[in-house]
Design a protein around this motif. Structure first.
Motif, PDB file in Angstrom:
ATOM      1  N   MET A   1       0.852  -1.179   0.000  1.00  0.00           N
ATOM      2  CA  MET A   1       0.000   0.000   0.000  1.00  0.00           C
ATOM      3  C   MET A   1       0.893   1.235   0.000  1.00  0.00           C
ATOM      4  O   MET A   1       1.727   1.409   0.881  1.00  0.00           O
ATOM      5  CB  MET A   1      -0.905  -0.002   1.238  1.00  0.00           C
ATOM      6  N   TYR A   2       0.760   2.068  -1.018  1.00  0.00           N
ATOM      7  CA  TYR A   2       1.506   3.318  -1.129  1.00  0.00           C
ATOM      8  C   TYR A   2       0.469   4.431  -1.256  1.00  0.00           C
ATOM      9  O   TYR A   2      -0.052   4.678  -2.341  1.00  0.00           O
ATOM     10  CB  TYR A   2       2.418   3.313  -2.347  1.00  0.00           C
ATOM     11  N   GLY A   3       0.161   5.110  -0.167  1.00  0.00           N
ATOM     12  CA  GLY A   3      -0.988   5.996  -0.198  1.00  0.00           C
ATOM     13  C   GLY A   3      -2.235   5.147  -0.421  1.00  0.00           C
ATOM     14  O   GLY A   3      -2.303   3.992   0.005  1.00  0.00           O
ATOM     15  N   LEU A   4      -3.244   5.717  -1.077  1.00  0.00           N
ATOM     16  CA  LEU A   4      -4.460   4.951  -1.409  1.00  0.00           C
ATOM     17  C   LEU A   4      -4.225   4.228  -2.728  1.00  0.00           C
ATOM     18  O   LEU A   4      -4.880   4.478  -3.744  1.00  0.00           O
ATOM     19  CB  LEU A   4      -5.667   5.885  -1.481  1.00  0.00           C
ATOM     20  N   ASP A   5      -3.270   3.319  -2.699  1.00  0.00           N
ATOM     21  CA  ASP A   5      -2.762   2.692  -3.917  1.00  0.00           C
ATOM     22  C   ASP A   5      -2.220   1.317  -3.542  1.00  0.00           C
ATOM     23  O   ASP A   5      -1.076   1.200  -3.110  1.00  0.00           O
ATOM     24  CB  ASP A   5      -1.648   3.585  -4.483  1.00  0.00           C
ATOM     25  N   GLY A   6      -3.078   0.291  -3.674  1.00  0.00           N
ATOM     26  CA  GLY A   6      -2.678  -1.001  -3.142  1.00  0.00           C
ATOM     27  C   GLY A   6      -2.873  -2.170  -4.077  1.00  0.00           C
ATOM     28  O   GLY A   6      -3.754  -2.160  -4.943  1.00  0.00           O
ATOM     29  N   GLY A   7      -2.050  -3.168  -3.888  1.00  0.00           N
ATOM     30  CA  GLY A   7      -2.188  -4.448  -4.580  1.00  0.00           C
ATOM     31  C   GLY A   7      -2.182  -5.559  -3.547  1.00  0.00           C
ATOM     32  O   GLY A   7      -1.301  -5.602  -2.676  1.00  0.00           O
ATOM     33  N   ILE A   8      -3.163  -6.456  -3.635  1.00  0.00           N
ATOM     34  CA  ILE A   8      -3.298  -7.553  -2.669  1.00  0.00           C
ATOM     35  C   ILE A   8      -3.292  -8.861  -3.441  1.00  0.00           C
ATOM     36  O   ILE A   8      -4.200  -9.138  -4.220  1.00  0.00           O
ATOM     37  CB  ILE A   8      -4.601  -7.419  -1.830  1.00  0.00           C
ATOM     38  N   ASP A   9      -2.257  -9.670  -3.245  1.00  0.00           N
ATOM     39  CA  ASP A   9      -2.110 -10.927  -3.980  1.00  0.00           C
ATOM     40  C   ASP A   9      -2.964 -12.017  -3.354  1.00  0.00           C
ATOM     41  O   ASP A   9      -2.836 -12.303  -2.152  1.00  0.00           O
ATOM     42  CB  ASP A   9      -0.649 -11.386  -3.973  1.00  0.00           C
ATOM     43  N   ILE A  10      -3.811 -12.639  -4.163  1.00  0.00           N
ATOM     44  CA  ILE A  10      -4.626 -13.764  -3.707  1.00  0.00           C
ATOM     45  C   ILE A  10      -3.997 -15.043  -4.252  1.00  0.00           C
ATOM     46  O   ILE A  10      -3.812 -15.192  -5.469  1.00  0.00           O
ATOM     47  CB  ILE A  10      -6.087 -13.623  -4.190  1.00  0.00           C
ATOM     48  N   VAL A  11      -3.664 -15.958  -3.342  1.00  0.00           N
ATOM     49  CA  VAL A  11      -2.911 -17.152  -3.725  1.00  0.00           C
ATOM     50  C   VAL A  11      -3.569 -18.412  -3.162  1.00  0.00           C
ATOM     51  O   VAL A  11      -4.404 -18.350  -2.256  1.00  0.00           O
ATOM     52  CB  VAL A  11      -1.455 -17.066  -3.216  1.00  0.00           C
TER      53      VAL A  11
END
Length: 447
Positions: A358-368
Motif C-alpha cells: 500500500m503506497y498511499g491509497l494505492d494497493g495491490g493484494i495478492d490472492i494465492v
C-alpha cells in the motif's frame, strides 16, 4: 426503468470485443465523490476510481463548474493552431508542480498512451539515438509506440505485430519475488545485473535514447521498485547520456501519497508522462520534460487536433486546485496508512492473502492458493464478484491481484464501509461459501 441487461445486449451487437475488459454487467449512470450508480439505481462504493483517472472523485462540484463555465464560452478550437486561455495557464502550472528542476516545458495529448509515444519521440529527437529500454510488467498504453514498450498482457501483442523497432525490455525488480532469504541489497544487485546484461551483450549504451519506467507499476500489480535500484538505473542512464523517463499516468497526482510517484525515490526524471486524473478523467495528457529536450521537435511532430482543448484544460486547472486546496496528497498518505493497517490485519487472518502493498491509497493484494502459494485466479474472481454483490467495485490485475485505488476524496466512513465489505468477502471465501457464476469465469485480463 432502463435495465442494465437491455443496454448491454444492445451495445454488444455493435461494440468490438477488444473495447472492454469484462467484469460486472452494469451500466454506469452517475457518480458523486466515491460512489457510483448504475442505470437501475444500484449504488456502489468505487474502489477503482475509474482506473485511477478520477482521483478527485466523481463530479466534484468545482470541476463540474469549471467545465460548465468553459463550455458556455468555447468548447473547441484546435490548439494546434491557436492558444486558449486555460491551456496557457495550465502549461505554466504543470511546469511549476513537475518534479523536474530547471526550465520545464509541456506538450499536450489526449491519453496516457500518446504521452508515452511522445516520450519516445522526444527522446529520439533529442539524443539522435534509436533504442528504447522499458520494463517487463509495464503498461504504457495501447497506441503502437506505447504498446511496443508495454509487457503486461499477451493480448497486447497477439495478432498485432510487428511492433516499433528498437525497443528492449528488461526485468522489473518486483520485491515480492525476492528469493528465499535474499536480502534487499542482494536482490537489487541481482536485478541490476539483469538490467545491465543487454548493455553488455548486444545493446550499445551510446545508441540508447531513453529508459522508460513506472517507478511504481500500475497494471503490473501496484509494485514499487526498490529505491536503490531506481537510483542505480538513473545513474547508469546519465553516465551514458541516456534520458530517464517516468510514466506517471496511473500513479501520479497524489495516488501514491506523493504528488508524483517518482518523489518516493529522490531522483528526477528528464521526461514524464501524465494523463488519467490530470483532467479528472477527461481526455487530456501531457509530456513534461526539460526545456532543451522538449524543444528538440518541431511542429507537427507531436500535436493533435483536440489535445490541450479548452474544456479539458479548464478541468485540469480545477483538478490541480482541488488537489492542493483539499490536501488530497496528504489525505492519500494518511488514509493509505489506515488501509495498510486493515490489509495487514486481514493478511494475518487469511492465508490466501499471499502478500500486499500500500503506497498511499494505492494497493495491490495478492490472492494465492494457501498450499502452493501460487496465484489463484478463481479465488480472486470469487472475491471481486462477491464484493460487487455487497456493494463495492474492485477489480483484479494480472489475474490474482486486487486493485485497491479508491478516489482520494473517499470519506473515512466510506473507507471503513469498504473494509467491512472486503472483510466479509474474505471471511466467506475462507469458509468456502463463495461460488462463481458461470458468466464470471472470464472476468478480468485474459492471457
Amino acid at each position: 426503468m432502463v435495465k442494465n441487461k437491455e443496454l448491454l445486449q444492445m451495445e454488444d451487437a455493435s461494440l468490438s470485443k477488444t473495447s472492454r475488459i469484462k467484469y460486472f454487467n452494469i451500466v454506469i449512470d452517475s457518480g458523486q465523490g466515491a460512489v457510483i450508480k448504475d442505470v437501475e439505481g444500484h449504488e456502489y462504493l468505487d474502489l477503482l476510481a475509474s482506473a485511477s483517472s478520477t482521483n478527485t472523485g466523481h463530479c466534484h462540484p468545482r470541476i463540474v463548474k469549471a467545465i460548465q463555465d468553459q463550455a458556455a464560452k468555447i468548447i473547441q478550437y484546435t490548439p494546434a493552431y491557436f492558444a486558449n486561455t486555460p491551456a496557457a495557464l495550465l502549461a505554466q502550472k504543470l511546469g511549476e508542480v513537475a518534479p523536474i528542476s530547471g526550465p520545464v516545458k509541456v506538450a499536450w495529448g489526449n491519453s496516457g498512451s500518446d504521452a508515452n509515444d511522445g516520450i519516445i519521440k522526444f527522446a529520439r529527437a533529442y539524443t539522435g539515438r534509436q533504442n528504447i529500454v522499458s520494463f517487463m510488467g509495464a503498461y504504457h498504453g495501447s497506441t503502437y509506440g506505447s504498446m511496443s514498450a508495454s509487457a503486461v498482457s499477451l493480448n497486447m501483442s497477439r495478432k498485432i505485430g510487428p511492433f516499433l523497432p528498437g525497443i528492449v525490455k528488461v526485468p522489473y525488480p518486483d520485491p515480492w519475488h525476492r528469493l528465499p532469504n535474499e536480502s534487499e541489497t542482494d536482490f537489487v544487485d541481482r536485478m541490476f545485473a539483469a538490467f545491465l546484461e543487454p548493455f553488455q551483450t548486444y545493446l550499445p549504451a551510446e545508441e540508447t535514447a531513453v529508459i522508460m519506467m513506472e517507478a511504481i507499476q500500475g497494471d503490473g500489480g501496484i509494485v514499487k521498485a526498490p529505491t536503490a535500484f531506481v537510483k542505480k538505473v538513473v545513474n547508469f542512464a546519465h553516465q551514458h547520456g541516456i534520458l530517464f523517463a517516468v510514466d506517471e499516468v496511473n500513479q501520479g497526482l497524489g495516488r501514491s501519497g506523493k504528488m508524483w510517484a517518482i518523489q518516493h525515490f529522490a531522483v528526477e526524471p528528464d521526461l514524464m508522462s501524465v494523463g488519467k486524473s490530470l483532467a479528472s478523467g477527461l481526455p487530456l495528457s501531457a509530456v513534461v520534460g526539460r526545456q532543451k529536450i522538449m524543444d528538440s521537435l518541431a511542429a507537427p511532430g507531436h500535436l493533435f487536433t483536440t489535445s490541450g482543448n479548452p474544456i479539458t484544460t479548464a478541468a485540469a486547472l480545477a483538478t490541480l486546485a482541488v488537489i492542493k486546496d483539499e490536501k488530497l496528497v496528504e489525505r492519500s498518505a494518511k488514509l493509505g496508512q489506515v488501509a495498510a493497517e486493515f490489509f495487514e490485519e486481514q493478511a494475518k487472518k487469511h492465508d490466501f492473502i499471499g502478500s500486499w502493498r500500500m503506497y498511499g491509497l494505492d494497493g495491490g493484494i495478492d490472492i494465492v492458493d494457501p498450499k502452493s502459494k501460487k496465484p489463484d485466479v478463481v479465488a480472486t474472481n470469487k472475491l471481486i464478484y462477491r464484493i460487487f454483490e455487497l456493494g463495492a467495485i474492485i477489480i483484479s490485475l494480472r489475474g490474482n491481484i486486487l486493485r485497491f485505488q479508491p478516489p482520494l476524496v473517499i470519506t473515512k466512513e466510506q473507507l471503513h464501509q469498504a473494509f467491512a465489505i472486503l472483510a466479509q468477502a474474505f471471511d466467506e471465501l475462507a469458509a468456502g461459501e463463495l461460488e462463481l457464476p458461470p458468466a464470471a469465469t472470464k472476468m478480468g485480463w485474459q492471457k
